[in-house]
Design a protein around this motif. Structure first.
Motif, short mmCIF file in Angstrom:
data_model
loop_
_atom_site.label_atom_id
_atom_site.label_comp_id
_atom_site.label_asym_id
_atom_site.label_seq_id
_atom_site.Cartn_x
_atom_site.Cartn_y
_atom_site.Cartn_z
N MET A 1 105.64 16.32 115.11
CA MET A 1 106.32 15.37 115.97
C MET A 1 105.37 14.21 116.23
SD MET A 1 107.80 15.82 119.85
CE MET A 1 108.62 17.33 119.42
N ASP A 2 105.84 12.99 116.00
CA ASP A 2 105.04 11.79 116.23
C ASP A 2 105.46 11.13 117.53
OD1 ASP A 2 103.53 11.81 113.80
OD2 ASP A 2 105.32 11.11 112.75
N ILE A 3 104.54 11.09 118.47
CA ILE A 3 104.76 10.39 119.74
C ILE A 3 103.56 9.49 119.97
CG2 ILE A 3 105.03 10.63 122.23
CD1 ILE A 3 106.29 13.39 121.69
N ARG A 4 103.80 8.22 120.17
CA ARG A 4 102.73 7.26 120.41
C ARG A 4 102.99 6.59 121.76
NH1 ARG A 4 100.88 9.76 116.76
NH2 ARG A 4 100.74 9.11 114.60
N ALA A 25 105.13 3.35 112.55
CA ALA A 25 105.31 2.77 111.22
C ALA A 25 104.74 3.76 110.21
CB ALA A 25 104.58 1.43 111.11
N HIS A 26 104.85 3.42 108.94
CA HIS A 26 104.32 4.31 107.90
C HIS A 26 102.81 4.47 108.00
CE1 HIS A 26 102.69 0.99 105.42
NE2 HIS A 26 103.74 0.32 105.88
N ARG A 27 102.14 3.55 108.68
CA ARG A 27 100.68 3.62 108.82
C ARG A 27 100.22 4.71 109.79
NH1 ARG A 27 101.80 -1.74 107.50
NH2 ARG A 27 102.89 -2.07 109.45
N ASN A 28 101.10 5.12 110.71
CA ASN A 28 100.64 6.06 111.74
C ASN A 28 101.64 7.17 112.10
OD1 ASN A 28 102.58 4.69 113.19
ND2 ASN A 28 101.21 4.02 114.82
N GLN A 34 110.94 1.60 108.53
CA GLN A 34 110.98 0.59 109.59
C GLN A 34 109.69 0.67 110.39
OE1 GLN A 34 113.93 1.36 112.70
NE2 GLN A 34 113.99 3.51 112.07
N SER A 35 109.54 -0.26 111.33
CA SER A 35 108.40 -0.20 112.25
C SER A 35 108.86 -0.64 113.62
CB SER A 35 107.24 -1.09 111.77
OG SER A 35 107.63 -2.44 111.72
N LYS A 102 106.96 -10.22 126.91
CA LYS A 102 106.77 -8.97 126.17
C LYS A 102 108.09 -8.60 125.50
CE LYS A 102 103.29 -7.18 129.34
NZ LYS A 102 102.92 -6.08 130.26
N LEU A 103 107.98 -8.10 124.26
CA LEU A 103 109.17 -7.70 123.54
C LEU A 103 108.85 -6.56 122.60
CD1 LEU A 103 109.54 -9.88 120.47
CD2 LEU A 103 108.24 -10.82 122.38
N LEU A 104 109.86 -5.75 122.35
CA LEU A 104 109.78 -4.75 121.29
C LEU A 104 110.32 -5.39 120.03
CD1 LEU A 104 111.01 -1.55 123.14
CD2 LEU A 104 108.66 -2.18 122.54
N CYS A 105 109.66 -5.14 118.92
CA CYS A 105 110.06 -5.70 117.65
C CYS A 105 110.25 -4.56 116.65
CB CYS A 105 109.00 -6.67 117.15
SG CYS A 105 109.43 -7.42 115.57
N CYS A 106 111.46 -4.42 116.15
CA CYS A 106 111.77 -3.42 115.13
C CYS A 106 111.98 -4.16 113.82
CB CYS A 106 113.03 -2.66 115.52
SG CYS A 106 113.42 -1.33 114.37
N CYS A 107 111.27 -3.76 112.78
CA CYS A 107 111.37 -4.37 111.45
C CYS A 107 111.80 -3.32 110.44
CB CYS A 107 110.03 -4.92 110.99
SG CYS A 107 109.38 -6.26 111.97
N ALA A 108 112.73 -3.70 109.56
CA ALA A 108 113.13 -2.81 108.46
C ALA A 108 113.28 -3.66 107.20
CB ALA A 108 114.44 -2.11 108.79
N PRO A 109 112.50 -3.39 106.14
CA PRO A 109 111.41 -2.43 106.11
C PRO A 109 110.30 -2.80 107.09
CG PRO A 109 111.36 -3.80 104.14
CD PRO A 109 112.59 -4.17 104.91
N ALA A 110 109.30 -1.94 107.20
CA ALA A 110 108.23 -2.10 108.18
C ALA A 110 107.50 -3.43 108.04
CB ALA A 110 107.23 -0.96 108.02
N TYR A 111 106.95 -3.92 109.16
CA TYR A 111 106.19 -5.15 109.16
C TYR A 111 105.02 -5.07 108.19
CZ TYR A 111 103.13 -8.94 110.35
OH TYR A 111 102.33 -10.06 110.24
#
Length: 121
Positions: A1-4, A25-28, A34-35, A102-111
């Motif tokens: 489970m990934d929780i950040r 993201a795929h990095r973590n 997506q990210s 402040k904003l949340l940014c969702c990118c698909a594919p990942a940033y």
């Protein structure tokens, strides 16, 4: 489970000048397509106008107020607003308020820096 947790995410500066904390993201994590990141724009600041040839984005404003431009359309934005940014569309965000935007940014594919094209000096 990934929780950040946002408090544990290291900040970095993206190609457009935003201060970013990448959450998933795929990095973590196990996420591959997506990210999700939090971006911060200081009082009086802005991102550089840019576009992403591949990625579509969703900005979700969590604090502050600003002005968003996508191509030739501009609108004022505030906490609670969700903004759709299609691939290939030039965009820029200004902080017009008295607090950090402040904003949340969702990118698909990942940033990816390589998928960010700056269109202003």
């Amino acid at each position: 489970m990934d929780i950040r947790n946002l408090a544990d995410a290291a900040a970095f500066i993206t190609k457009d000048g935003s201060e970013i904390r990448e959450l998933l993201a795929h990095r973590n994590s196990a996420i591959r397509n997506q990210s999700l990141a939090e971006a911060r724009v200081p009082v009086g600041g802005s991102t550089q106008e840019h576009y992403h040839p591949r990625a579509e984005e969703i900005y979700f404003i969590t604090a502050g107020t600003g002005r968003m431009r996508i191509e030739t359309e501009e609108r004022m934005v505030k906490a609670g607003d969700a903004i759709a940014i299609p691939p290939g569309h030039k965009h820029k965000l200004w902080n017009t308020g008295a607090e950090t935007l402040k904003l949340l940014c969702c990118c698909a594919p990942a940033y990816e820096h390589a998928d960010t094209i700056i269109t202003e000096q």
